[in-house]
Every structure is written in structure tokens, then in C-alpha cells.
Design an enzyme around this catalytic site. Structure first.
Site, PDB file in Angstrom:
ATOM      1  CG  ASP A  68      -0.079  -1.542   5.489  1.00  0.00           C
ATOM      2  OD1 ASP A  68       0.634  -1.047   6.387  1.00  0.00           O
ATOM      3  OD2 ASP A  68       0.271  -1.579   4.291  1.00  0.00           O
ATOM      4  CB  SER A  94       0.300   2.640   5.414  1.00  0.00           C
ATOM      5  OG  SER A  94       1.439   2.253   6.126  1.00  0.00           O
ATOM      6  CG  ASP A 144       2.270  -0.018   9.264  1.00  0.00           C
ATOM      7  OD1 ASP A 144       2.288  -1.245   9.453  1.00  0.00           O
ATOM      8  OD2 ASP A 144       2.561   0.497   8.170  1.00  0.00           O
ATOM      9  CG  ASP A 156       3.708  -2.084   5.138  1.00  0.00           C
ATOM     10  OD1 ASP A 156       3.585  -1.403   6.174  1.00  0.00           O
ATOM     11  OD2 ASP A 156       3.749  -1.574   3.995  1.00  0.00           O
TER      12      ASP A 156
END
Length: 447
Positions: free
Chosen positions: A245, A104, A243, A247
Site C-alpha cells: 500500500d 499492506s 510495500d 506507506d
């Protein structure tokens, strides 16, 4: 024994904590647990595996894939793609499980592994516990011959499937909106700019050239100053920062002011209520949500429920209650009608759709709530388990709450992913919040 899974999967320094042998065992154990009931009529279970661009991702993907294939699972590799895309594709392909390899917002040397069950759902604690339990008890021998799983490298249609899903979820034309998107040199580097352009927006992309080493490096949602400066430089209507990833999503208005996850939830909740889409007139946040969100929702006639920190807990409450919007201050926004986890690109599209539908600027829409001054201090600790019950900490909390009265609040909690204890104070005055938080942090540091 320390629990392997944290609040968002397994995470740690790649090749030291999160090693290839560990990934191999995790893949095998997860495959055993998540596909045990799917092996009927000779059917071979299927897993989707995606990753962010960090250098250790390929190594871990290879090890995970080998572990799952050793248990008779066919693995479809979908390459560099956002976490919410893996969740969506797990469902869209009809797979039995999904895996995202990402840490992340963490620095490049870290990495992580998070699993999804069939349908693209994050795992509850008891399933993660079962995976840990069987990791060291699986027999060394697995299926042989035709029973061994295959690894299918880089499915070519994965990204297009996800982009089409986003288009269907938010069909509103964004023509006339100029946006800066900071992709954090991460998983959204291609997908987010492409999705926004496809919807009609004029897109200026920054930090969208990952090289395996530059993910989250002075960019993305943890370095909001980058997109703030770019919005002002280019005269954009707004900026969005993802960020590693993708999400999560934080926003910036045309004047460079931050619009955080709480404010995003407020403006979307009001929009969805007006459109009859906010089921049970309820929004799900977390204990970290700003007190200003509660005040704004009360004024709008919307119930605010709160959960533990972590979008998985928000998701559990959304699913249990049948609600249609939830999220976190950090920018994880969940729209269950369109996805099973936080989706930064979907959030960005939803924000711009509201702007297009109302003709209002993001700054105007963000006035849906007044953010109370909030101070958060991360205190490094060696043992998170004893902090909150320590007599000196209990006394310090009581003193702080007495000083704040009804005009603020105090929250102390352990980080689910790092050896930190978080001290959060909200107050009507920033200086008061800073002073009380500093005092509490000093007490925690001495325990």
C-alpha cells in the site's frame, strides 16, 4: 470477545475472515460513528475509498461503499492508490472520512480495512471501539429517498492531486540521480515511478505491473534482495522498495547495502536539524528502533522518543508533542508537515533530496548511525496475552538482560496483526544476539 481492530485496522484472509457482509457492516458502522456530527443544514457527509490492486479489493470496496451509502454518505471511489494518498485526499476533498482497503505487506489472499477521520487522521482506539460497539446495533432501516448516499466511481483527478502534493512537498530537483524502485506490484506501481521521474530522477521500475494476484509476491520491501540485485545490475545510485500500500519505504545504497527505517530517520533528522525544521530537536521512533539510533541521536544533540510499535502510535506522539519527524524501523516514515501518515513515496523523495542537496551518496548519508546487530524471531503462539507474564519467560528475560548488560537489550512483544510473538535481541556481537534470541524464542514456544 476478541477485538476486531488490530494495530492497523481490520485485517484477515479475504472472504473467510474479512468477508463482504463484514465489510458492509463495518462501512455502515464507521459511517454512523464518523459522520454523526456532520449532518447539519441538510449537508450530506462524504467518504473517500481507495484500495491496493489485490483481487478481493473490488469486492470489499463495493460492500464498504454500500454500507456507507446506506447511512446517507456519498462515497467517492479513487481506485488503486497508496494509503497516504487516501489520507491526503480525505483532507484535500474536504471529506468526512476515508477508507483504504489493503493488507499492506501481507500476501495476496489477505486484505484489510483502515479508516481515516476528517483531515486524514488514523482513528484512536476509542473510536475503533465505538465502531465495533455499534456494528450489531444499527437499525436495519436507514435513510430513504434523497437521504440515501451515492457512490461516485473512480474520481479522475485523484492521482494527479496526490502527485502535485508530492511535488510541492519536495520541490528539489533530482536530476542526475539514477534510481531503481520496486513497487511490490502494489498501490505505488504508477504513482512512485511517476513522482520520481517528475522530480528529475532517472527511474528504473521493477515489479510495477499488478495483475490482481502478484502483489508482494517475492518483491517489495519484504523481499529487499530484488531491489538490491537490480541496483547492482543497472549501476543505480540507490534503490527504493515499497510495500503493497506504499506507506513504507526501505532503501538500498549503490553497493546494495540495506538502509532501513532507523537509518533513514537518522539521516533525515540530522538534515532537518541543520535546516531548522526538526521541531524541539526531537525524533519519534518506536521500541523496536535500533539502539544505534539512540546513540546516533545523542551524539547529534537530538532527543529520541519511543512509542509502541505501529505508525499510528508514532503519529499520536508527533501530534501531541508538536514534533516534525517520526517513524519505524520497517520504513514507515512520518513527516507531519506534509502528511498525516507514513508515506513511502514522500520518504523516497526526501532521501533523494538530501542526496542532491549534499552531493553525498546514500551510503555516506547512512553512516549517520551505526546499526547494532539485531536478531528478530517470530514465534507462532495460540494465546499472546499470557506470554510476557509467564514465570519461565520472565526468568529467561532477566537472564538475558543480565548477560547483555549495557551493551544490548531485549524486547518481547505480541504482533498486532498476526498470531505471533516477536522476540528481539540487540547486542554488540551478532552471534551473541542470535544465541540469546534463540534461547528466548524456545522458552516462548513452550509456554
Amino acid at each position: 470477545m476478541t477485538r476486531l481492530f488490530g494495530t492497523d485496522g481490520v485485517r484477515g484472509l479475504a472472504n473467510e475472515v474479512l468477508t463482504a457482509p463484514l465489510a458492509l457492516k463495518l462501512g455502515a458502522a464507521a459511517a454512523h460513528v464518523l459522520t454523526a456530527e456532520k449532518r447539519v443544514d441538510g449537508r450530506r457527509p462524504v467518504a473517500i475509498v481507495g484500495r491496493d490492486p489485490r483481487v478481493s479489493g473490488e469486492m470489499l470496496a463495493a460492500a464498504l461503499s454500500a454500507g456507507m451509502a446506506s447511512q446517507g454518505v456519498d462515497v467517492i471511489r479513487v481506485g488503486v492508490i497508496p494509503t497516504p494518498a487516501v489520507a491526503f485526499l480525505t483532507d484535500d476533498y474536504g471529506a468526512d472520512m476515508g477508507v483504504m482497503i489493503s493488507a499492506s505487506h501481507n500476501p495476496m489472499p489477505d486484505n484489510g480495512i483502515k479508516f481515516f477521520s476528517a483531515g486524514g487522521h488514523k482513528l484512536p482506539d476509542h473510536v475503533e471501539d465505538e465502531i465495533e460497539r455499534v456494528m450489531d446495533s444499527l437499525p436495519a432501516e436507514g435513510p430513504t429517498g434523497h437521504g440515501v448516499g451515492r457512490v461516485i466511481e473512480e474520481a479522475t483527478d485523484a492521482q494527479d492531486r496526490y502527485l502535485e502534493h508530492l511535488k510541492e512537498a519536495v520541490p528539489t530537483s533530482l536530476e542526475g540521480i539514477k534510481i531503481v524502485v520496486d513497487a511490490a506490484n502494489g498501490a505505488a506501481s504508477v504513482v512512485a515511478p511517476t513522482a520520481y521521474e517528475a522530480a528529475g530522477a532517472t527511474v528504473i521500475a521493477i515489479h510495477n505491473k499488478p495483475d490482481s494476484y502478484n502483489i508482494n509476491m517475492d518483491c517489495g520491501s519484504t523481499h529487499i534482495d530484488q531491489v538490491q540485485a537490480a541496483v547492482l545490475k543497472h549501476g543505480a545510485d540507490l534503490g527504493l522498495a515499497h510495500d503493497g500500500d506504499a506507506d513504507r519505504c526501505l532503501a538500498v545504497d549503490k553497493d546494495g547495502n540495506l538502509v532501513d527505517g532507523d537509518q533513514i530517520m537518522a539521516l533525515l533528522a540530522i538534515a532537518m536539524k541543520e535546516n531548522g525544521e526538526l521541531r524541539k530537536n526531537t525524533l519519534v521512533g518506536t521500541v523496536m528502533s535500533n539502539l544505534g539510533l539512540k546513540i546516533a541521536m545523542d551524539e547529534a544533540g537530538i532527543t529520541l522518543r519511543t512509542t509502541k510499535v505501529g505508525d499510528r502510535y508514532v503519529l499520536e506522539d508527533l501530534n501531541a508533542g508538536g514534533f516534525s519527524l517520526g517513524g519505524e524501523q520497517s520504513g514507515h516514515i512520518v513527516l507531519p508537515d506534509h502528511g498525516t501518515t507514513g508515506d513511502g513515496t514522500l520518504t523516497g523523495l526526501s532521501i533523494m533530496a538530501r542526496m542532491a542537496e549534499t552531493g553525498k551518496s546514500l551510503g555516506e548519508l547512512a553512516q549517520a548511525m551505526t546499526v547494532l546487530p539485531q536478531v528478530l524471531i517470530n514465534v507462532p503462539v495460540s494465546d499472546k496475552s499470557t506470554i510476557v507474564s509467564h514465570p519461565s519467560v520472565v526468568a529467561a528475560i532477566a537472564e538475558a538482560e543480565a548477560e547483555l548488560g549495557a551493551t544490548g537489550r531485549v524486547l518481547l512483544r505480541a504482533s498486532g496483526t498476526e498470531e505471533l510473538f516477536r522476540v528481539m535481541v540487540e547486542a554488540g556481537d551478532k552471534e551473541q544476539a542470535r544465541r540469546i534470541a534463540g534461547r528466548l524464542a524456545a522458552v516462548v514456544a513452550e509456554v
